[in-house]
Design an enzyme around this catalytic site. Structure first.
Site, PDB file in Angstrom:
ATOM      1  N   HIS A  67       0.837  -1.204   0.000  1.00 12.59           N
ATOM      2  CA  HIS A  67       0.000   0.000   0.000  1.00 12.59           C
ATOM      3  C   HIS A  67       0.878   1.264   0.000  1.00 12.59           C
ATOM      4  O   HIS A  67       0.691   2.173  -0.812  1.00 12.59           O
ATOM      5  CB  HIS A  67      -0.905  -0.066   1.242  1.00 12.59           C
ATOM      6  CG  HIS A  67      -1.701   1.177   1.520  1.00 12.59           C
ATOM      7  ND1 HIS A  67      -3.077   1.161   1.563  1.00 12.59           N
ATOM      8  CD2 HIS A  67      -1.334   2.447   1.808  1.00 12.59           C
ATOM      9  CE1 HIS A  67      -3.513   2.376   1.843  1.00 12.59           C
ATOM     10  NE2 HIS A  67      -2.472   3.182   2.014  1.00 12.59           N
ATOM     11  N   GLU A  68       1.855   1.285   0.901  1.00 14.60           N
ATOM     12  CA  GLU A  68       2.732   2.465   1.003  1.00 14.60           C
ATOM     13  C   GLU A  68       3.621   2.622  -0.224  1.00 14.60           C
ATOM     14  O   GLU A  68       3.903   3.729  -0.662  1.00 14.60           O
ATOM     15  CB  GLU A  68       3.602   2.385   2.261  1.00 14.60           C
ATOM     16  CG  GLU A  68       2.837   2.495   3.564  1.00 14.60           C
ATOM     17  CD  GLU A  68       1.989   3.760   3.667  1.00 14.60           C
ATOM     18  OE1 GLU A  68       2.418   4.815   3.161  1.00 14.60           O
ATOM     19  OE2 GLU A  68       0.890   3.680   4.231  1.00 14.60           O
ATOM     20  N   HIS A  71       1.824   4.470  -2.924  1.00 17.50           N
ATOM     21  CA  HIS A  71       1.890   5.928  -2.722  1.00 17.50           C
ATOM     22  C   HIS A  71       3.255   6.467  -3.178  1.00 17.50           C
ATOM     23  O   HIS A  71       3.345   7.436  -3.922  1.00 17.50           O
ATOM     24  CB  HIS A  71       1.774   6.298  -1.231  1.00 17.50           C
ATOM     25  CG  HIS A  71       0.413   6.168  -0.652  1.00 17.50           C
ATOM     26  ND1 HIS A  71      -0.694   6.774  -1.180  1.00 17.50           N
ATOM     27  CD2 HIS A  71      -0.019   5.524   0.462  1.00 17.50           C
ATOM     28  CE1 HIS A  71      -1.751   6.493  -0.421  1.00 17.50           C
ATOM     29  NE2 HIS A  71      -1.372   5.736   0.580  1.00 17.50           N
TER      30      HIS A  71
HETATM   31 ZN   LIG Z   1      -2.311   5.182   2.350  1.00 19.78          ZN
END
Ligand SMILES: [Zn+2]
Length: 383
Positions: A67-68, A71
């Site tokens: 998830h990170e 980003h």
């Molecule tokens: Zn996030």
């Protein structure tokens, strides 16, 4: 958040772990081994439950890392500097050292995190369905990862800053009003509402018997509230400092010292009598370093008369700003590097120094004149 342990680099991103992550892995392993897995997949041995739970908890944090990374990689592909990712108690934080420059950019960088979690949920869900019907640990872990990634994606889409959904909301308001400060204020106020809802829900859970689960939820709410509050305050400071140049706030006549001065004289004359915290060190008109109270403190006081400034000063890197830089930029640089002051240089020579105290004094004056009403943050800036 500074990582406690650095794990190494993936795709050029520095991955680190904060010590609170160990607590999270332990708690999650425990709740899985003693609750979730025995309830949903009965009949295994105790050892099998615990081993499966450890694997599941670790894979949860691999999912958080994905998830990170989404980003960070999207941010980097758009030219935003990315420092790395730190995993901690509540998940992960991507250290983006610059804010997005446009609403569209913010939107894409924010939305890609929850989307990747939802994609993982679908993939793990499909794998679970393909293997379902059997009661094996692999099936159990797939079911758990599908569930937890789905929750992670949906939780992060909640519209309160600093959650990803809050950033998406902020990007939308920013795009519509062209006012980043207003957008941040609205998104962090909603973020605080979300945080209080979590705290209330957590307290309710505790009162109805689920003490651990309730505390966990309330704790997440407390954390979200703090993060929303500090981003609101930061915006308030940025707004107050908008357009203000370093030259307006800096100390125009910083005293300087020489490399051969004794540390005892430095401490007595400059640090104690003149209340300075840091001094540029010059030799025949040339800047050679900077010396601070912290440097002096590293030497035992009885050694001060026998130690020279040249032995304790910092010679590089010497961070500086120009008189035309904005104070907001200077403040960001101070915060990022955990410094107390910066040199102000023009054409290779020192023209001043700017410190946290200078900026706080300026904000205090603005506040005294009633131009700006947020003195609460002044203490936090001074740290
Ligand atoms: Zn996030």
């Amino acid at each position: 958040m500074k990582p406690t342990i650095r794990l190494g680099k993936i795709a050029g991103l520095q991955i680190g772990v904060h010590y609170t992550l160990l607590l999270a892995v332990a708690l999650i392993t425990w709740t899985l081994a003693e609750g979730f897995f025995p309830d949903a997949f009965p009949g295994w041995s105790r050892v099998a439950y615990w081993l499966t739970s450890v694997v599941a908890a670790l894979l949860l944090f691999v999912s958080v890392l994905v998830h990170e990374m989404a980003h960070s990689l999207v941010a980097r592909s758009r030219g935003l500097p990315v420092e790395g990712i730190t995993l901690f108690l509540f998940g992960g934080i991507s250290s983006l050292s610059a804010e997005s420059r446009s609403a569209g950019e913010e939107f894409v960088v924010a939305v890609v995190g929850p989307l990747s979690s939802l994609v993982l949920a679908v993939l793990f869900g499909a794998a679970y369905l393909a293997s379902s019907g059997n009661n094996s640990p692999v099936t159990a872990v797939l079911a758990y990862l599908a569930l937890v990634n789905g929750m992670l994606g949906l939780f992060n889409l909640l519209p309160g800053f600093p959650l990803d959904g809050g950033r998406v909301l902020r990007a939308a308001i920013w795009g519509a009003t062209h006012n980043l400060y207003k957008a941040t204020r609205v998104a962090s106020t909603i973020g605080q509402a979300v945080a209080f809802a979590f705290i209330a829900w957590g307290v309710f859970q505790v009162l109805t018997g689920d003490v651990l689960g309730g505390l966990w939820i309330a704790f997440i709410g407390w954390f979200l509230n703090g993060a929303a509050e500090s981003s609101r305050q930061e915006t308030s400071v940025q707004e107050a400092l908008r357009g203000v140049r370093v030259a307006e706030v800096m100390d125009h006549h910083p005293e300087t010292t020489s490399p051969s001065m004794g540390v005892d004289v430095l401490v007595r004359e400059f640090f104690l009598h003149h209340g300075k915290r840091a001094l540029p060190v010059e030799e025949v008109g040339q800047l050679v370093g900077i010396v601070t109270i912290t440097d002096a403190k590293e030497v035992p006081p009885d050694r001060w008369p026998f130690t020279r400034v040249s032995q304790i000063m910092t010679t590089s890197p010497l961070y500086s700003v120009t008189p035309d830089s904005t104070v907001a930029e200077a403040l960001r640089s101070l915060a990022e590097r955990r410094l107390n002051q910066l040199l102000v240089m023009s054409n290779g020579s020192i023209v001043g120094m700017i410190s946290r105290e200078n900026i706080i004094q300026y904000l205090q004056l603005m506040s005294d004149y009633g131009v700006w009403k947020k003195p609460g943050i002044l203490q936090r800036l001074g740290q």
